[in-house]
Design a protein around this motif. Structure first.
Motif, PDB file in Angstrom:
ATOM      1  N   SER A 267       0.811  -1.222   0.000  1.00  0.00           N
ATOM      2  CA  SER A 267       0.000   0.000   0.000  1.00  0.00           C
ATOM      3  C   SER A 267       0.838   1.264   0.000  1.00  0.00           C
ATOM      4  O   SER A 267       0.400   2.288  -0.513  1.00  0.00           O
ATOM      5  N   THR A 268       2.053   1.262   0.533  1.00  0.00           N
ATOM      6  CA  THR A 268       2.884   2.468   0.583  1.00  0.00           C
ATOM      7  C   THR A 268       4.062   2.298  -0.352  1.00  0.00           C
ATOM      8  O   THR A 268       4.448   1.186  -0.712  1.00  0.00           O
ATOM      9  N   LEU A 281       3.470  -2.376   7.324  1.00  0.00           N
ATOM     10  CA  LEU A 281       3.325  -2.511   5.879  1.00  0.00           C
ATOM     11  C   LEU A 281       2.149  -3.442   5.590  1.00  0.00           C
ATOM     12  O   LEU A 281       1.920  -4.410   6.326  1.00  0.00           O
ATOM     13  N   THR A 282       1.399  -3.158   4.496  1.00  0.00           N
ATOM     14  CA  THR A 282       0.240  -3.963   4.112  1.00  0.00           C
ATOM     15  C   THR A 282       0.422  -4.451   2.692  1.00  0.00           C
ATOM     16  O   THR A 282       0.740  -3.677   1.791  1.00  0.00           O
ATOM     17  N   CYS A 283       0.181  -5.762   2.501  1.00  0.00           N
ATOM     18  CA  CYS A 283       0.268  -6.397   1.190  1.00  0.00           C
ATOM     19  C   CYS A 283      -1.151  -6.637   0.690  1.00  0.00           C
ATOM     20  O   CYS A 283      -1.929  -7.367   1.321  1.00  0.00           O
ATOM     21  N   TYR A 340      -2.984  -8.249   3.872  1.00  0.00           N
ATOM     22  CA  TYR A 340      -2.190  -8.909   4.901  1.00  0.00           C
ATOM     23  C   TYR A 340      -1.180  -7.904   5.425  1.00  0.00           C
ATOM     24  O   TYR A 340      -0.430  -7.289   4.654  1.00  0.00           O
ATOM     25  N   ARG A 341      -1.150  -7.747   6.754  1.00  0.00           N
ATOM     26  CA  ARG A 341      -0.382  -6.682   7.397  1.00  0.00           C
ATOM     27  C   ARG A 341       0.874  -7.262   8.054  1.00  0.00           C
ATOM     28  O   ARG A 341       0.810  -8.264   8.763  1.00  0.00           O
ATOM     29  N   TYR A 354      14.914  -2.961   1.609  1.00  0.00           N
ATOM     30  CA  TYR A 354      13.796  -3.107   0.688  1.00  0.00           C
ATOM     31  C   TYR A 354      12.945  -4.306   1.121  1.00  0.00           C
ATOM     32  O   TYR A 354      13.472  -5.400   1.341  1.00  0.00           O
ATOM     33  N   TYR A 355      11.639  -4.069   1.222  1.00  0.00           N
ATOM     34  CA  TYR A 355      10.687  -5.084   1.642  1.00  0.00           C
ATOM     35  C   TYR A 355       9.741  -5.382   0.477  1.00  0.00           C
ATOM     36  O   TYR A 355       9.308  -4.458  -0.234  1.00  0.00           O
ATOM     37  N   PHE A 356       9.425  -6.648   0.279  1.00  0.00           N
ATOM     38  CA  PHE A 356       8.439  -7.024  -0.731  1.00  0.00           C
ATOM     39  C   PHE A 356       7.774  -8.318  -0.287  1.00  0.00           C
ATOM     40  O   PHE A 356       8.311  -9.082   0.519  1.00  0.00           O
TER      41      PHE A 356
END
Length: 863
Positions: A267-268, A281-283, A340-341, A354-356
């Motif tokens: 989302s961000t 973070l939200t996927c 999913y958070r 970096y997050y994914f």
């Protein structure tokens, strides 16, 4: 097989073609003479007579009944090469059924082979029909990624001939059609380019059913499967030569399929958080799937956005049964059906990166198991964790400053006004030196030493050796105070000093990371200095003396602005340039260092080793003595004094140098004057002979007894016509009669002898080529004074004489000539003897001939 001639070829008939299609009948010619490009004539016959259709070279060849069709282009010739053409008939009709003859005009020198060929063409009715599914929903399909779909096509033929169908499923996603899967006319399945793997795995199948239907089944549909699908059917027949020929082809569009892509996004975009805070973070999974499905989510972390999944670190995962892997500081929760958070508590600076997330969609099968239909990875999100910087100030002061050189210097770097620091904050220091430069020159900073997070000292390039020797000391006096001490400060240490206090933060893995640097104000280390002065005065104690007496002089030293100096003294002599032993003019005789250690420098006279003395009379006064002075000691004598001041670590440092006034030794004498010359009665000799060279000494002035004078004689040679090489010492004879020779490479030998009080002879025995060159002698006279002391006079060099060595040609060739003449005579006599004996006894042959009368002229018949 043994003949060669023109051959015209057409396909073996009959050729079966479908009414309304385009027909191309090839014709070629080979083994012909003439030009490379051949011409062709085509004729047609239904029963008996042939009607002319078209020609490649005669525009009036066409018959009247074919002129309109040829003019419209329905019938034309298409050349494929110089020796081949095709007869093209568009929209062939049953009336075109018959025999077609291809002829080639002759261009050969002789008529050989065949010049025409015929082929039978049979036209059949169109019995092929192709249709799609009758269901309305099949015209447009809207699916989700990972779904399966089936398409149906019906194809039949009522052709009177035995034909086979070739069915191909195609898709058009852009502008061109792409083959998916084919059922060939030979009954084989053939996948299209890019569909081989999916065909082998069973995701793409082609099945046949009742009523001549052909069904395309596609599983695990992806976004690339979207587009318009059609069924392409070709009708094939086997020709007379056994090869397959496609006689017609039809297609029908079956459906337009659109695939809704499943996307995974965070989302961000970019996130910035402060250390010790939480990262949220939200996927999100974007899909319009309405049926039952479950999502599997995995979160990854990498230091670079270009890292692959194999290089990234798996943080947390949730399978399709909603089971979450265990973690202490990281949690994963299911917000809604497609979100999913990820929550990371108490973030650290090392969490920057970096997050994914990677998501997979699972759907249930009819047997109750779950099947993965799609898998997607989101774009990486950059996360920057800002470290918490402590707030503090740095103060630098000098507790000890030098007033003179070699005084100690001590600087204290203190941390003040510390606020909001935690227990896991540590401070270290780095020390820098900056030398002030005049004008606008760039000032460079030099690192003296620094500390790492474990308080380990890391010396810099400047002063590394002094730090290792303990001359510069770094210490930590208290938790907030660091110290720099220079044990002995030198002029090169003057300048600006400053310190840098670094704050280190401890992370969760107990590693330390620098978070902040604070630089102090500079402290200038400087003291006023005055130039060193040194004065040296030399005094001759005896105003007059003669050769053989003792020479004595003193050197008095005075200095200013030097702290507790010590002196080292060197006695030098400036000899006249006629002194061969020292062509430079200045000789270092004896020295005394600052620790009162005496050393002979260039004093090499072994007979007078103890003839010079240098001693320290007072702290600033030194005395030099020379016993039994010689005539060769004449010259100017000076004292060279160096002032030393105590340096760091008990070492002495050179401060300044001084030179005294000269004291002259001059002997006023009316003794004899010596001259030297070289003489030879025969300067040109032959190899192997003896060369005699005389060194003659003559005297002028006051006569001397032979016992009151003696000579050192040395012979030298220069192996060149000009004196442009270094002289070579041949032999020497000292005044005691001892002869010394240098090593020789040739077979010649030397002898040196004294033949009279003033004559010395050098003999070269068995002269060779390398004995040539300029030869001269150097004589050192010794004269005994009235006091009985031997005085050495200056060396005298004679004018060189050139010795030439020649070769005796007659003697060199005498014996070889005599031997050669003798051997030639013996061999000649032996040859005559052998010839005579051979002709006398070995090769004798009796010949009986009729004696003829000798006449002046003979007739031609007898000739």
């Amino acid at each position: 097989a043994f003949c060669r001639g023109r051959i015209v070829r057409v396909p073996k008939g009959p050729l079966i073609r479908v009414v309304g299609t385009e027909v191309a009948i090839p014709c070629s010619v080979s083994d012909y003479d003439g030009p490379s490009e051949q011409n062709f004539d085509w004729e047609f016959s239904r029963e008996a007579d042939f009607v002319r259709i078209v020609s490649t070279w005669d525009s009036t060849f066409t018959s009247e009944e074919y002129q309109k069709r040829v003019g419209r282009g329905d019938i034309k010739l298409r050349r494929s090469s110089n020796d081949a053409v095709e007869l093209v008939i568009r929209n062939i009709q049953p009336a075109d059924q018959g025999r077609y003859k291809c002829s080639t005009p002759s261009t050969d020198a002789t008529v050989q082979g065949n010049y025409d060929a015929e082929v039978q063409v049979k036209v059949i009715s169109d019995g092929l029909s192709v249709s799609g599914s009758k269901a309305r929903s099949s015209t447009s399909l809207r699916l989700s990624e990972g779904d399966s779909f089936k398409l149906r096509c019906s194809a039949t033929t009522t052709s009177p001939e035995h034909t086979h169908l070739h069915v191909t499923w195609q898709v058009r996603s852009a502008s061109s059609w792409q083959d998916i899967l084919s059922l060939t006319h030979e009954g084989k399945f053939q996948p299209g380019p890019g569909y081989e793997e999916r065909y082998r795995s069973g995701d793409v199948r082609l099945d046949t059913g009742a009523n001549d239907t052909y069904r395309l089944s596609v599983s695990q549909a992806s976004s690339a499967d979207g587009g318009t699908y059609r069924c392409l059917v070709g009708e094939w027949v086997r020709g007379a030569d056994g090869s397959w020929q496609k006689i017609q082809e039809k297609s029908v569009e079956i459906a337009a399929v659109s695939i809704q892509r499943t996307d995974v996004v965070i989302s961000t975009s970019n996130v910035s958080v402060t250390e010790r805070d939480s990262l949220d973070l939200t996927c999100n999974i974007t899909t319009d799937r309405s049926g039952i499905f479950q999502a599997e989510v995995m979160w990854y972390f990498s230091a670079s956005p270009d890292d692959t999944l194999s290089d990234a670190q798996l943080l947390l995962s949730m399978d399709h049964d909603s089971v979450v892997s265990d973690s202490t500081l990281i949690s994963l929760s299911h917000v809604d059906r497609n979100s999913y958070r990820l929550l990371v508590r108490d973030v650290d600076v090392e969490d920057s990166g970096y997050y994914f997330c990677e998501a997979a969609i699972w759907v249930p099968l009819h047997n109750g198991s779950w099947h993965k239909v799609v898998e997607r990875t989101s774009a990486p999100v950059s996360v920057v964790v800002t470290a918490l910087e402590p707030d503090y100030d740095v103060f630098l002061n000098a507790s000890k400053t030098p007033k003179f050189s070699d005084d100690p210097t001590e600087l204290n770097c203190r941390i003040t006004n510390v606020q909001d620091t935690e227990a896991n904050i540590r401070f270290t220091v780095s020390w820098y030196y900056r030398q002030p430069l005049p004008g606008d020159d760039v000032v460079t900073e030099e690192l003296l030493a620094s500390m790492d997070a474990d308080w380990t000292l890391l010396p810099g390039d400047r002063g590394r050796e002094r730090i290792q020797n303990g001359e510069i000391i770094f210490s930590k006096k208290a938790a907030d105070t660091f110290s720099l001490r220079i044990q002995w400060t030198s002029e090169s240490d003057r300048g600006d000093y400053f310190c840098v206090i670094s704050a280190w933060s401890r992370h969760r893995n107990n590693s330390w990371v620098k978070s902040k640097d604070v630089t102090s104000a500079a402290v200038n280390i400087f003291w006023a200095t005055q130039d060193y002065t040194l004065t040296v005065e030399a005094v001759k104690l005896k105003p007059f003396f003669v050769a053989g007496h003792t020479f004595e002089m003193t050197c008095k030293v005075s200095s200013k602005n030097i702290k507790t100096p010590r002196y080292s003294v060197l006695i030098t002599a400036e000899k006249p340039l006629t002194d061969q032993s020292n062509p430079n003019g200045t000789t270092r005789i004896i020295s005394l260092n600052q620790d009162s250690v005496v050393r002979l420098e260039d004093w090499t006279d072994q007979t007078r080793v103890d003839g010079v003395v240098l001693e320290k009379v007072q702290e600033n006064e030194f005395r030099y003595r020379m016993y039994q002075t010689q005539i060769s000691d004449a010259g100017l004598y000076r004292c060279v004094v160096t002032a030393w001041s105590p340096g760091g670590g008990g070492m002495w440092r050179e401060a300044v140098n001084g030179l005294s006034n000269p004291i002259q030794i001059d002997f006023q004498t009316s003794g004899p004057v010596f001259n030297v010359s070289v003489h030879s009665d025969s300067p040109t000799i032959y190899q192997g002979e003896v060369a005699d060279l005389l060194c003659i000494v003559t005297t002028e002035g006051m006569p001397l007894e032979p016992d009151d004078m003696s000579f050192d004689v040395s012979w030298f040679a220069v192996r060149s016509f000009a004196l442009d090489r270094e002289p070579i010492l041949l032999a020497s004879l000292d005044r005691r009669g001892i002869v010394a020779q240098s090593r020789r490479n040739g077979s010649s030998d030397l002898s040196l002898e004294r033949i009279s009080p003033l004559e010395f002879r050098l003999r070269v025995h068995g002269c060779e080529d390398h004995d040539f060159g300029n030869h001269y002698c150097v004589v050192t006279p010794w004269v005994r004074s009235a006091t009985g002391v031997w005085q050495r006079e200056p060396d005298i060099k004679a004018k060189p004489i050139f010795l030439s060595v020649k070769m005796d040609v007659l003697n060199a060739f005498k014996y070889p000539l005599l031997i050669g003449i003798g051997l030639a005579t013996v061999i000649g006599l032996l040859s005559c003897l052998i010839g005579y004996c051979s002709s006398r006894w070995c090769c004798k042959k009796e010949v009986q001939e009729t004696r003829r009368e000798r006449r002046r002229l003979m007739s031609m018949e007898m000739d």
